[in-house]
Design an enzyme around this catalytic site. Structure first.
Site, PDB file in Angstrom:
ATOM      1  N   CYS A 174       0.841  -1.206   0.000  1.00 41.44           N
ATOM      2  CA  CYS A 174       0.000   0.000   0.000  1.00 41.44           C
ATOM      3  C   CYS A 174       0.874   1.253   0.000  1.00 41.44           C
ATOM      4  CB  CYS A 174      -0.901   0.001   1.216  1.00 41.44           C
ATOM      5  SG  CYS A 174      -2.056  -1.368   1.209  1.00 41.44           S
ATOM      6  N   GLU A 194      -7.699  -3.650  13.238  1.00 41.78           N
ATOM      7  CA  GLU A 194      -7.566  -2.244  12.834  1.00 41.78           C
ATOM      8  C   GLU A 194      -8.934  -1.664  12.505  1.00 41.78           C
ATOM      9  OE1 GLU A 194      -4.904  -2.104   9.518  1.00 41.78           O
ATOM     10  OE2 GLU A 194      -3.142  -2.196  10.800  1.00 41.78           O
ATOM     11  N   SER A 216      -5.142   1.484  11.283  1.00 39.17           N
ATOM     12  CA  SER A 216      -4.302   1.202  10.127  1.00 39.17           C
ATOM     13  C   SER A 216      -3.325   2.347   9.943  1.00 39.17           C
ATOM     14  CB  SER A 216      -5.202   1.104   8.906  1.00 39.17           C
ATOM     15  OG  SER A 216      -4.495   1.440   7.748  1.00 39.17           O
TER      16      SER A 216
END
Ligand code: FES
Length: 561
Positions: free
Chosen positions: A197, A449, A475
């Protein structure tokens, strides 16, 4: 094999006394001349199911070539990986943090059982990296972590996107501020291919700070997954591993108090994920070093937040390479006396020696990294909070963009699902402190999360109007006024379990206080009738083991304490 290389060989010692082992090595294709070579375990978390890990088995083959061409034997094995991006917002999230410890356990298990002389971990997602480093600290044989690299940004209608854009589009959909076409466009185009990510989320936080700690090669965190530098890194690893073996430079020589400080300084300077707090406490634990919230707060206090990176900022990890990569940032911080230059690294050189060739940051031509004299925030964004709501601490991410103090009315949600349900019904409103509880290490279980709730809030335009606190985690993609890791957790009877709708809560990032404005007498009264919300009954399996063994968040959620 030269005397220099084999003098530390555990593999050789063990196998000479075990002819069956030698027979098996012949069976896998090794030759007589290979028998005296060091064996290097190459642990890959590669799997087909997500973009962070899909390319790692391919990179492992390159790593193996680099090992073999340096007169060693590379032996690839696999371990698991769990994608936080895919598990966020569903029950699978309970398995994410436990996966870190399974990765650590499984790498420790194979490397110790097979007596490998060295270890290369090829990893690419949030839990892969701390898991691999924990294993390296435990087995303490020459080791290098190879990061699979960040993903490139996606785009839709000219706007750059990433994974968080997809979550925030969900908030916009609920708020009715995005068309069906654009919603679909964002979901289909936010992630263009392989890589972790793309903002300064947990994977890039851990990759850049582990590089700063010295356990991966310079630039490992800066090359995107599809950059040709990744293949070169695989080739260079072979030479580096040979040198580590020859000099017997071990992970515990590299992971020291000073190098942990370097890692956490990079986390603060770059605006990294709150998960780093949890992971570095766990890494320190496995390296035999005590790292506390007070140590981390001290680093935050002295480190300005200088990087305009996602989630709270404008740029992506892929943009860092153009200005000289993480080494350029480290070189700047070294010159400013912010990091220790004398720590040994996997190149066999010190941090300062590695950085000699790194470019200097140019503050005229870029505005991603700001000078220390003009930071985004004069101290770190990670703040360790205390108060009657967090007697053993909580971890806040305060970039300053949402203000430094928030006082609001409690909106209590037992579990994440209750918050999402309330959000969908329009019950999450300006002026609230949303309390999501029973999401701690034991109560979750697995300390899930809360990216979906925070993204929903941001997507609905409530980011600076609502605060969110939880005994779960956030997160790395989370931004907004948030405090997580609250300990003791609700399941253990922490004060967070006693909050009622309508209570007043103050989050003060200046004084680092998290206060529930309810008298001690009233809290004692509420405690008399309190019963823990029973977590889903788990009769067996990994979550059962986790539930029984996990330490509290402020102790890193380790399972071997
Ligand atoms: Fe793997 Fe984000 S889900 S890095």
């Amino acid at each position: 094999m030269s005397q220099e290389l084999n003098k530390f060989s555990k593999t050789l010692t063990q196998e000479v006394s075990n002819p069956a082992a030698q027979a098996m090595l012949y069976a896998i294709g090794m030759k007589e001349e290979d028998m005296a070579k060091p064996q290097i375990g190459i642990a890959s978390t590669g799997y087909e199911g997500n973009p962070c890990n899909i390319h790692l088995n391919g990179l492992s083959v390159h790593v193996k070539k680099g090992i073999q061409s340096n007169d060693m034997i590379g032996l690839i094995f696999n371990t698991i990986g769990v994608s936080d991006g895919m598990t966020n917002g569903n029950d699978g999230m309970s398995y994410s943090l436990p996966s870190r410890d399974i990765i650590a356990d499984s790498i420790e298990n194979v490397v110790s059982a097979q007596w490998y002389d060295g270890l290369v971990a090829v990893v690419g997602c949030d839990k892969n990296m701390p898991g691999a480093i924990m294993a390296m600290a435990r087995v303490n044989r020459p080791a290098i972590m190879m990061y699979g690299g960040t993903v490139r940004s996606g785009s839709w209608k000219g706007k750059k996107l990433d994974i968080v854009s997809a979550f925030e589009a969900y908030g916009q959909k609920i708020a009715g501020t995005i068309s069906d076409e654009d919603y679909k466009g964002v979901i289909q185009n936010s992630i263009p291919g392989q890589g972790a990510c793309g903002g300064m989320y947990t994977a890039n936080t851990m990759a850049s700070s582990i590089e700063a700690m010295g356990l991966s090669m310079p630039y490992s965190s800066s090359y995107p997954a599809t950059h040709e530098g990744k293949v070169k890194e695989c080739d260079d690893l072979g030479k580096a591993m040979k040198n580590l073996l020859a000099k017997n430079i071990l992970p515990r020589d590299i992971i020291t108090r000073k190098s942990l400080e370097n890692a956490l300084t990079i986390v603060m300077a770059l605006g990294g994920s709150t998960n780093a707090v949890l992971h570095y406490i766990a890494i320190a634990h496995d390296a035999g070093i005590e790292l506390t919230y007070a140590d981390i707060q001290a680093i935050s206090d002295r480190t300005p937040f200088i990087a305009d990176l996602k989630p709270s900022g404008k740029y992506y990890m892929e943009d860092i390479l153009a200005l000289g990569g993480v080494p350029a940032v480290m070189k700047y911080l070294l010159k400013e006396g912010m990091i220790h230059g004398d720590c040994i690294t996997v190149t066999g050189k010190t941090v300062a020696e590695n950085l000699e060739e790194a470019p200097d940051l140019d503050f005229e031509s870029q505005n991603l990294i700001r000078p220390l004299s003009n930071p985004i925030k004069s101290s770190g964004h990670i703040q360790l909070m205390y108060g009657n709501l967090a007697e053993k601490g909580g971890v806040a991410k305060i970039t300053g963009k949402e203000g430094m103090r928030y006082e609001g009315v409690a909106k209590v949600c037992d579990k994440e699902e209750a918050m999402l349900e309330a959000f969908a019904k329009g019950e999450i409103k300006e002026g609230q402190v949303v309390v999501i509880r029973y999401e701690g290490p034991r109560g979750g279980p697995g300390m899930p999360e809360m990216l979906k709730p925070t993204s929903a809030v941001m997507g609905a335009g409530l980011g600076d109007k609502v605060a969110l606190i939880t005994d779960g985690r956030f997160s790395g993609g989370t931004h907004g006024f948030v405090v997580g890791h609250i300990a003791p957790e609700a399941y253990e009877g922490g004060t967070i379990a006693l909050v009622k709708d309508g209570d007043i809560i103050t989050i003060d990032a200046d004084s680092r206080e998290l206060i529930l404005h309810v008298s001690d007498e009233e809290l004692a009264e509420r405690r008399k009738t309190w019963k823990p919300l029973t977590p889903p009954f788990i009769e067996h399996g990994v979550l059962r083991k986790y539930f029984k063994n996990v330490s509290p968040a402020n102790e890193g959620c380790v399972t071997d304490k």
